[in-house]
Design a protein around this motif. Structure first.
Motif, PDB file in Angstrom:
ATOM      1  N   LEU A   1      25.427 -48.337   5.688  1.00 23.00           N
ATOM      2  CA  LEU A   1      24.065 -48.555   6.179  1.00 23.00           C
ATOM      3  C   LEU A   1      23.694 -50.011   5.921  1.00 23.00           C
ATOM      4  O   LEU A   1      23.819 -50.495   4.790  1.00 23.00           O
ATOM      5  N   ILE A   2      23.265 -50.699   6.965  1.00 25.35           N
ATOM      6  CA  ILE A   2      22.781 -52.078   6.841  1.00 25.35           C
ATOM      7  C   ILE A   2      21.308 -52.044   7.212  1.00 25.35           C
ATOM      8  O   ILE A   2      20.947 -51.592   8.294  1.00 25.35           O
ATOM      9  N   HIS A   3      20.466 -52.513   6.301  1.00 22.79           N
ATOM     10  CA  HIS A   3      19.010 -52.444   6.496  1.00 22.79           C
ATOM     11  C   HIS A   3      18.451 -53.856   6.382  1.00 22.79           C
ATOM     12  O   HIS A   3      18.492 -54.462   5.313  1.00 22.79           O
ATOM     13  N   VAL A   4      17.938 -54.391   7.481  1.00 27.74           N
ATOM     14  CA  VAL A   4      17.434 -55.768   7.503  1.00 27.74           C
ATOM     15  C   VAL A   4      16.010 -55.797   6.950  1.00 27.74           C
ATOM     16  O   VAL A   4      15.073 -55.327   7.584  1.00 27.74           O
ATOM     17  N   GLY A   5      15.876 -56.336   5.755  1.00 22.19           N
ATOM     18  CA  GLY A   5      14.556 -56.461   5.144  1.00 22.19           C
ATOM     19  C   GLY A   5      14.038 -55.157   4.572  1.00 22.19           C
ATOM     20  O   GLY A   5      14.668 -54.106   4.685  1.00 22.19           O
ATOM     21  N   LEU A   6      12.876 -55.247   3.920  1.00 24.93           N
ATOM     22  CA  LEU A   6      12.243 -54.089   3.297  1.00 24.93           C
ATOM     23  C   LEU A   6      10.988 -53.720   4.070  1.00 24.93           C
ATOM     24  O   LEU A   6      10.200 -54.594   4.419  1.00 24.93           O
ATOM     25  N   GLU A   7      10.828 -52.438   4.344  1.00 29.79           N
ATOM     26  CA  GLU A   7       9.663 -51.910   5.082  1.00 29.79           C
ATOM     27  C   GLU A   7       9.561 -52.479   6.500  1.00 29.79           C
ATOM     28  O   GLU A   7       8.504 -52.407   7.119  1.00 29.79           O
ATOM     29  N   THR A   8      10.653 -53.035   7.022  1.00 31.67           N
ATOM     30  CA  THR A   8      10.608 -53.687   8.333  1.00 31.67           C
ATOM     31  C   THR A   8      10.521 -52.687   9.481  1.00 31.67           C
ATOM     32  O   THR A   8      10.236 -53.088  10.611  1.00 31.67           O
ATOM     33  N   VAL A   9      10.711 -51.402   9.196  1.00 27.14           N
ATOM     34  CA  VAL A   9      10.537 -50.380  10.240  1.00 27.14           C
ATOM     35  C   VAL A   9       9.115 -50.450  10.795  1.00 27.14           C
ATOM     36  O   VAL A   9       8.890 -50.186  11.980  1.00 27.14           O
ATOM     37  N   SER A  10       8.165 -50.860   9.971  1.00 30.00           N
ATOM     38  CA  SER A  10       6.765 -50.922  10.405  1.00 30.00           C
ATOM     39  C   SER A  10       6.517 -52.022  11.440  1.00 30.00           C
ATOM     40  O   SER A  10       5.460 -52.049  12.065  1.00 30.00           O
ATOM     41  N   LEU A  11       7.488 -52.916  11.651  1.00 32.71           N
ATOM     42  CA  LEU A  11       7.363 -53.931  12.703  1.00 32.71           C
ATOM     43  C   LEU A  11       7.608 -53.325  14.086  1.00 32.71           C
ATOM     44  O   LEU A  11       7.378 -53.989  15.100  1.00 32.71           O
ATOM     45  N   LYS A  12       8.074 -52.089  14.105  1.00 30.07           N
ATOM     46  CA  LYS A  12       8.301 -51.345  15.362  1.00 30.07           C
ATOM     47  C   LYS A  12       9.170 -52.117  16.362  1.00 30.07           C
ATOM     48  O   LYS A  12       8.931 -52.104  17.564  1.00 30.07           O
ATOM     49  N   GLY A  13      10.168 -52.826  15.833  1.00 29.99           N
ATOM     50  CA  GLY A  13      11.113 -53.524  16.701  1.00 29.99           C
ATOM     51  C   GLY A  13      10.759 -54.968  17.001  1.00 29.99           C
ATOM     52  O   GLY A  13      11.590 -55.702  17.543  1.00 29.99           O
ATOM     53  N   GLU A  14       9.531 -55.382  16.658  1.00 26.47           N
ATOM     54  CA  GLU A  14       9.147 -56.769  16.904  1.00 26.47           C
ATOM     55  C   GLU A  14      10.017 -57.686  16.050  1.00 26.47           C
ATOM     56  O   GLU A  14      10.244 -57.410  14.874  1.00 26.47           O
TER      57      GLU A  14
END
Length: 164
Positions: A83-96
């Motif tokens: 699993l590669i996760h770019v940044g923390l809590e970045t899901v809240s950017l909704k793809g921006e």
């Protein structure tokens, strides 16, 4: 046998994974999100990125490319679940600020571009861009050895998985 093999005691059965992003390799416990920092999802490594690209750390099939582009799950040809996760809590950017270059089901090769992100924009939006890479099936390996404390380029050996 190369110098790194001698230094790190790498055996031919060991599995090496490359850095998914250029930056500074740091231990997973430096990730402030406990899901990663406390190794809840598995052992691994993190990179404080200086680049804006995420590449495949090994030959793999894209198990899941998140619609938001902030994370990707890979099933490595060697069996590792990465699993590669770019940044923390970045899901809240909704793809921006994220652009995906692979999709779920694609077979990718080591070094192939998976995601591009605008690191400066993500940081300006108030997000930490530290990028954990976790082995979700850690229990399948005797050791998960991270190479940290140094600058890495895309594809530089960053994790060694010891099978037996």
């Amino acid at each position: 046998m190369g110098i790194f093999d001698k230094l790190f005691g790498k055996k031919s059965s060991d599995i090496t994974l490359g850095a998914p992003v250029a930056g500074e390799a740091v231990p997973l416990n430096q990730v402030s999100d406990p899901t990663f920092g406390e190794e809840i999802l598995g052992k691994g490594v993190a990179v404080k990125p200086t680049g804006n690209r995420v590449v495949a750390p090994c030959d793999a099939t894209v198990d899941l490319m998140f619609d938001t582009g902030h994370a990707v799950s890979l099933k490595a040809d060697c069996g590792a679940e990465v699993l590669i996760h770019v940044g923390l809590e970045t899901v809240s950017l909704k793809g921006e600020h994220f652009t995906t270059h692979a999709k779920t089901g694609d077979h990718v090769t080591a070094g192939q571009l998976l995601i591009e992100f605008d690191r400066e924009a993500v940081t300006a939006a108030g997000f930490d861009t530290i990028t954990p890479m976790v082995i979700c099936n850690t229990a399948d390996y005797k050791e998960v050895n991270a190479h940290t404390g140094a600058a890495v380029s895309e594809g530089d050996t960053i994790l060694i998985l010891v099978k037996e």
